[in-house]
Design a protein around this motif. Sequence first.
Motif, PDB file in Angstrom:
ATOM      1  N   PHE A   1       2.354  -3.938   3.257  1.00 49.43           N
ATOM      2  CA  PHE A   1       0.845  -3.750   3.296  1.00 49.43           C
ATOM      3  C   PHE A   1       0.143  -2.431   2.019  1.00 49.43           C
ATOM      4  N   ALA A   2       1.007  -1.663   2.024  1.00 46.71           N
ATOM      5  CA  ALA A   2       0.400  -0.611   0.966  1.00 46.71           C
ATOM      6  C   ALA A   2       0.986  -1.429  -0.496  1.00 46.71           C
ATOM      7  N   LEU A   3       1.545  -1.995  -0.224  1.00 41.31           N
ATOM      8  CA  LEU A   3       1.948  -3.004  -2.127  1.00 41.31           C
ATOM      9  C   LEU A   3       1.218  -3.514  -2.320  1.00 41.31           C
ATOM     10  N   GLY A   4      -0.288  -4.208  -1.660  1.00 42.07           N
ATOM     11  CA  GLY A   4      -1.270  -4.814  -1.876  1.00 42.07           C
ATOM     12  C   GLY A   4      -1.179  -6.038  -1.158  1.00 42.07           C
ATOM     13  N   GLU A   5       0.242  -6.446  -0.047  1.00 46.87           N
ATOM     14  CA  GLU A   5       0.816  -7.669   0.707  1.00 46.87           C
ATOM     15  C   GLU A   5      -0.621  -8.319   1.138  1.00 46.87           C
TER      16      GLU A   5
ATOM     17  N   VAL B   1       0.025 -11.803  10.905  1.00 41.86           N
ATOM     18  CA  VAL B   1      -0.836 -11.550  11.782  1.00 41.86           C
ATOM     19  C   VAL B   1      -2.410 -12.465  10.891  1.00 41.86           C
ATOM     20  N   LYS B   2      -2.939 -12.447  11.536  1.00 40.57           N
ATOM     21  CA  LYS B   2      -4.386 -13.520  10.672  1.00 40.57           C
ATOM     22  C   LYS B   2      -4.959 -12.862  10.447  1.00 40.57           C
ATOM     23  N   HIS B   3      -5.707 -11.933  10.427  1.00 39.12           N
ATOM     24  CA  HIS B   3      -7.285 -11.078   9.471  1.00 39.12           C
ATOM     25  C   HIS B   3      -6.342  -9.426   9.188  1.00 39.12           C
ATOM     26  N   LEU B   4      -6.823  -8.965   8.690  1.00 35.31           N
ATOM     27  CA  LEU B   4      -6.472  -7.712   8.662  1.00 35.31           C
ATOM     28  C   LEU B   4      -6.492  -6.620   9.062  1.00 35.31           C
ATOM     29  N   ARG B   5      -7.589  -7.082  10.150  1.00 41.95           N
ATOM     30  CA  ARG B   5      -8.056  -5.851  11.662  1.00 41.95           C
ATOM     31  C   ARG B   5      -7.082  -6.070  12.428  1.00 41.95           C
ATOM     32  N   ASP B   6      -5.911  -7.256  12.244  1.00 38.52           N
ATOM     33  CA  ASP B   6      -5.379  -7.652  13.253  1.00 38.52           C
ATOM     34  C   ASP B   6      -4.254  -6.122  13.467  1.00 38.52           C
ATOM     35  N   LEU B   7      -4.373  -5.375  11.914  1.00 42.54           N
ATOM     36  CA  LEU B   7      -2.927  -4.866  12.032  1.00 42.54           C
ATOM     37  C   LEU B   7      -3.454  -3.140  12.178  1.00 42.54           C
ATOM     38  N   ILE B   8      -4.903  -3.005  12.860  1.00 41.26           N
ATOM     39  CA  ILE B   8      -4.713  -1.694  12.945  1.00 41.26           C
ATOM     40  C   ILE B   8      -4.496  -1.638  14.646  1.00 41.26           C
ATOM     41  N   HIS B   9      -4.062  -0.677  14.914  1.00 39.75           N
ATOM     42  CA  HIS B   9      -3.371   0.270  16.285  1.00 39.75           C
ATOM     43  C   HIS B   9      -4.078  -0.637  17.213  1.00 39.75           C
TER      44      HIS B   9
ATOM     45  N   CYS C   1     -10.956   1.759  11.306  1.00 32.95           N
ATOM     46  CA  CYS C   1      -9.888   1.874  10.520  1.00 32.95           C
ATOM     47  C   CYS C   1      -8.279   1.959   9.959  1.00 32.95           C
ATOM     48  N   ALA C   2      -7.565   1.091   9.639  1.00 31.20           N
ATOM     49  CA  ALA C   2      -5.600   1.684   9.225  1.00 31.20           C
ATOM     50  C   ALA C   2      -5.319   2.386   7.796  1.00 31.20           C
ATOM     51  N   ARG C   3      -4.181   2.734   8.167  1.00 32.59           N
ATOM     52  CA  ARG C   3      -4.694   3.095   6.756  1.00 32.59           C
ATOM     53  C   ARG C   3      -2.516   3.879   6.282  1.00 32.59           C
ATOM     54  N   VAL C   4      -2.371   3.375   4.697  1.00 31.42           N
ATOM     55  CA  VAL C   4      -0.683   3.150   4.401  1.00 31.42           C
ATOM     56  C   VAL C   4      -0.598   4.226   3.681  1.00 31.42           C
TER      57      VAL C   4
ATOM     58  N   THR D   1       3.299  10.575  -6.855  1.00 33.07           N
ATOM     59  CA  THR D   1       2.372   9.446  -6.564  1.00 33.07           C
ATOM     60  C   THR D   1       1.631   8.697  -5.490  1.00 33.07           C
ATOM     61  N   VAL D   2       1.240   8.966  -5.320  1.00 36.72           N
ATOM     62  CA  VAL D   2       0.487   8.812  -4.120  1.00 36.72           C
ATOM     63  C   VAL D   2       0.005   6.966  -3.891  1.00 36.72           C
ATOM     64  N   PHE D   3       0.675   5.854  -3.804  1.00 32.76           N
ATOM     65  CA  PHE D   3      -0.489   4.634  -3.317  1.00 32.76           C
ATOM     66  C   PHE D   3      -0.875   5.121  -2.029  1.00 32.76           C
ATOM     67  N   CYS D   4      -2.481   4.423  -1.720  1.00 30.71           N
ATOM     68  CA  CYS D   4      -2.486   4.687  -0.462  1.00 30.71           C
ATOM     69  C   CYS D   4      -3.436   2.922  -0.187  1.00 30.71           C
ATOM     70  N   ARG D   5      -3.338   2.246   0.689  1.00 27.58           N
ATOM     71  CA  ARG D   5      -4.265   1.156   0.541  1.00 27.58           C
ATOM     72  C   ARG D   5      -5.118   1.376   1.702  1.00 27.58           C
ATOM     73  N   SER D   6      -5.920   1.808   2.263  1.00 29.46           N
ATOM     74  CA  SER D   6      -6.340   1.368   3.695  1.00 29.46           C
ATOM     75  C   SER D   6      -8.041   0.530   4.176  1.00 29.46           C
ATOM     76  N   ILE D   7      -7.464   0.056   5.632  1.00 31.28           N
ATOM     77  CA  ILE D   7      -8.340  -1.148   5.904  1.00 31.28           C
ATOM     78  C   ILE D   7      -9.485  -0.696   6.730  1.00 31.28           C
ATOM     79  N   LEU D   8     -10.652  -1.257   6.081  1.00 31.15           N
ATOM     80  CA  LEU D   8     -11.878  -1.177   7.330  1.00 31.15           C
ATOM     81  C   LEU D   8     -12.442  -2.328   7.647  1.00 31.15           C
ATOM     82  N   GLY D   9     -12.656  -2.785   8.930  1.00 28.62           N
ATOM     83  CA  GLY D   9     -12.905  -4.040   9.042  1.00 28.62           C
ATOM     84  C   GLY D   9     -11.223  -5.267   8.650  1.00 28.62           C
ATOM     85  N   ASP D  10     -11.901  -5.838   7.546  1.00 29.49           N
ATOM     86  CA  ASP D  10     -11.668  -6.587   7.067  1.00 29.49           C
ATOM     87  C   ASP D  10     -11.055  -6.491   5.360  1.00 29.49           C
ATOM     88  N   SER D  11     -11.666  -5.155   4.963  1.00 27.11           N
ATOM     89  CA  SER D  11     -11.651  -5.579   3.909  1.00 27.11           C
ATOM     90  C   SER D  11     -10.765  -4.125   3.388  1.00 27.11           C
ATOM     91  N   SER D  12     -10.132  -4.415   2.600  1.00 29.86           N
ATOM     92  CA  SER D  12      -9.136  -3.565   1.997  1.00 29.86           C
ATOM     93  C   SER D  12     -10.181  -1.662   0.801  1.00 29.86           C
TER      94      SER D  12
END
Length: 178
Positions: free
Chosen positions: A47-51, A58-66, A77-80, A92-103
Amino acid sequence: MGYLKQIDIENFKSWRGNKVIGPFAKFNCIIGTNGSGKSNVMDAISFALGERAACLRVKHLRDLIHGAHIGRPVRDCARVSLRYCDHEDQDTVFCRSILGDSSEYRINGVHVSLAKYLEELQKIGIVTKARNCLVFQGAVESIALKDPKERTKMFEVISQSKEYAAEYDQKKEAMMKA
Ligand code: ATP
Ligand code: MG
């Protein structure tokens, strides 16, 4: 060569709230009972590598939220974050977060485009296009069934050894002649 030092997670899949996974060594092994979250660790890294969501089971990004898997996401929202240590011992810190279905993508806390994010990952030797660097559950068999040439090609992409192939052949030839 650099390595993944630590993963910081917030409300992603089986982790509620803020969690730290690591610190890791250069070689690591994840063990646990069925359903304990081993594949979720790989999902978090991917996920954090942009997958894409589809590759994260999962079907939607939002399904990844706990909690989303039972229809009760704890937040929207969720974050890795992946903390990489390079060969010069710099983090170096690479961080991806999701808010709903956008990253949203950040490098060391600075907001960047996905293209820039992938470019910076590539600079430290992480080729996200070579998705086979993470072997997803069920993919072991398909890799084992590849013909040897295809498998070699795959490992050449993952290890980036192709770049050195010409130099290797040259040196080998010179050695043979000597
Ligand atoms: P196996 O050995 O069977 O491959 P595993 O250790 O790889 O198991 P995972 O698939 O990583 O296990 O984790 C499965 C667990 O993740 C399940 O218990 C499931 O409830 C939990 N899980 C998945 N998505 C979420 C989510 N959005 N919120 C909370 N928990 C989740
Ligand atoms: Mg698994």
